[in-house]
Enzyme design. Structure first.
Site, mmCIF file in Angstrom:
data_model
loop_
_atom_site.group_PDB
_atom_site.id
_atom_site.type_symbol
_atom_site.label_atom_id
_atom_site.label_comp_id
_atom_site.label_asym_id
_atom_site.label_seq_id
_atom_site.Cartn_x
_atom_site.Cartn_y
_atom_site.Cartn_z
ATOM 1 N N ASP A 63 -32.674 8.340 -44.027
ATOM 2 C CA ASP A 63 -32.802 9.527 -43.190
ATOM 3 C C ASP A 63 -34.136 10.256 -43.415
ATOM 4 O O ASP A 63 -34.226 11.464 -43.252
ATOM 5 C CB ASP A 63 -31.628 10.478 -43.482
ATOM 6 C CG ASP A 63 -31.427 11.504 -42.376
ATOM 7 O OD1 ASP A 63 -31.926 11.273 -41.269
ATOM 8 O OD2 ASP A 63 -30.780 12.533 -42.630
ATOM 9 N N CYS A 120 -19.318 3.226 -24.486
ATOM 10 C CA CYS A 120 -19.077 4.575 -23.955
ATOM 11 C C CYS A 120 -18.609 4.535 -22.501
ATOM 12 O O CYS A 120 -17.814 5.382 -22.071
ATOM 13 C CB CYS A 120 -20.348 5.418 -24.034
ATOM 14 S SG CYS A 120 -20.752 5.984 -25.700
ATOM 15 N N CYS A 161 -17.291 7.543 -20.098
ATOM 16 C CA CYS A 161 -16.801 8.692 -20.870
ATOM 17 C C CYS A 161 -17.904 9.733 -21.057
ATOM 18 O O CYS A 161 -19.042 9.400 -21.377
ATOM 19 C CB CYS A 161 -16.295 8.222 -22.235
ATOM 20 S SG CYS A 161 -15.696 9.574 -23.285
ATOM 21 N N CYS A 206 -18.229 13.937 -25.053
ATOM 22 C CA CYS A 206 -19.184 14.617 -25.940
ATOM 23 C C CYS A 206 -20.063 15.576 -25.148
ATOM 24 O O CYS A 206 -20.333 16.702 -25.582
ATOM 25 C CB CYS A 206 -20.020 13.607 -26.720
ATOM 26 S SG CYS A 206 -21.026 12.500 -25.706
ATOM 27 N N CYS A 260 -19.803 19.957 -25.636
ATOM 28 C CA CYS A 260 -20.858 20.703 -26.337
ATOM 29 C C CYS A 260 -20.874 22.146 -25.837
ATOM 30 O O CYS A 260 -21.169 22.387 -24.651
ATOM 31 C CB CYS A 260 -22.218 20.045 -26.118
ATOM 32 S SG CYS A 260 -23.561 20.938 -26.948
ATOM 33 N N CYS A 283 -28.962 22.945 -29.920
ATOM 34 C CA CYS A 283 -27.978 22.274 -30.788
ATOM 35 C C CYS A 283 -27.635 23.149 -31.997
ATOM 36 O O CYS A 283 -28.522 23.571 -32.748
ATOM 37 C CB CYS A 283 -28.538 20.934 -31.249
ATOM 38 S SG CYS A 283 -27.441 20.042 -32.367
ATOM 39 N N CYS A 307 -22.524 21.221 -37.067
ATOM 40 C CA CYS A 307 -21.573 21.203 -35.954
ATOM 41 C C CYS A 307 -21.131 19.765 -35.742
ATOM 42 O O CYS A 307 -21.940 18.847 -35.848
ATOM 43 C CB CYS A 307 -22.230 21.743 -34.683
ATOM 44 S SG CYS A 307 -21.129 21.800 -33.252
#
Length: 296
Positions: free
Chosen positions: A123, A177, A180, A183, A187, A203, A231
């Site tokens: 990361d 996905c 769909c 998400c 949000c 975000c 979140c």
């Protein structure tokens, strides 16, 4: 050799591993990334605009590189809906935990296949980790831009090793996905602009984790969420994140104390208590700028 490497990874505790050819990123993805930057969707994360040569070509990082090994670790744990913190606030900062695993992985690989040149990342660094995870067959990229694995969902910590050994690449897996949009629709700040495109300026994770000074407008956005740090709303509604198996790694679980900490109890914690509770976690760097009064 490939199967032997997979077994080593599994023995060390990696849940997913995939291989891809170390070469320049596809033009389509370059254009996608550059347009994202052009629209200022990266907010104040200016480091994402730097080292583009390395981001787009891992051979700029390791000229002798032949293979990118992508690895994934499940960090899912069950938390109450009232939990103030996300699952990735693990007992030990996952960056450090996984780096230690990667060091051990490299050591065992050298015993298995001989000496080799390498670079690894968790990361961090100029590596497009989600791109390589997708190319390596770890998972597909969801509409919320996260890598989703059919078995482990999106609660996966990613890492990569670039090595100078040629290993047969894996195939990408189908994006499941389909139509769909859970998400996107879930949000609360409409930060998911379109398929795979996030405007981080809206975000809640970005606002609570990356920013140290918050405007009134940003405070109002944060209050649309249900946490004081991070979140996970777009993940919790995902069909692939239902009925997941919890991680067996104790260090990659959120503590029972934080799972059940109430907002009123949190407000009463002294600076000393906050440091004691969050030392060694990903929240520790936030304490210098954190203002509890915002939540009063």
């Amino acid at each position: 050799m490939k199967e032997a490497i997979k077994e080593v990874a599994k023995t060390l505790g990696f849940d997913l591993i995939g291989f891809s050819e170390c070469k320049e990123v596809e033009e389509e993805f370059k254009e996608f990334y550059l347009n994202w930057i052009k629209n200022n969707y990266n907010g104040e994360l200016k480091y994402l605009e730097k080292n583009l040569e390395k981001k787009f070509n891992p051979k700029e990082i390791l000229p002798s590189g032949q293979t990118v090994i992508s690895l994934g670790i499940n960090y899912y744990s069950k938390i109450p809906h009232s939990c103030l913190f996300p699952r990735y606030l693990t007992k030990i900062d996952y960056h450090k935990f996984i780096k230690n695993l990667l060091k051990e992985f490299v050591k065992k690989l050298k015993n298995l296949i001989g000496n080799f040149e390498y670079r690894f990342f968790v990361d961090t660094g100029p590596v497009l980790e989600k791109y390589w995870a997708r190319k390596s067959g770890i998972g597909f990229m969801g509409k919320n831009s996260l890598i989703i694995n059919p078995d482990f969902g999106s609660f996966i910590f990613l890492s990569e090793i670039i090595i100078d050994k040629e290993i047969e690449p894996d195939k990408e897996i189908e994006n499941l996905c389909k139509n769909c949009k859970k998400c996107i629709n879930s949000c609360p700040t409409e930060a998911i602009v379109s398929n795979g495109i996030i405007d981080v300026r809206k975000c809640i994770s970005y606002l609570t984790i990356e920013k140290n000074k918050i405007s009134e407008a940003e405070k109002n956005l944060i209050k649309k969420g249900n946490k004081i740090f991070g979140c996970e709303i777009c993940q919790e509604v995902c069909q692939f994140n239902q009925n997941l198996k919890e991680t067996e790694k104790e260090n990659l679980k959120i503590s029972e104390f934080l799972k059940n900490l109430k907002l009123e109890e949190f407000k009463k914690l002294s600076s000393y208590e906050l440091k004691r509770i969050f030392v060694g976690t990903t929240f520790e760097r936030k304490l210098k700028f954190f203002d509890k009064n915002f939540f009063l």
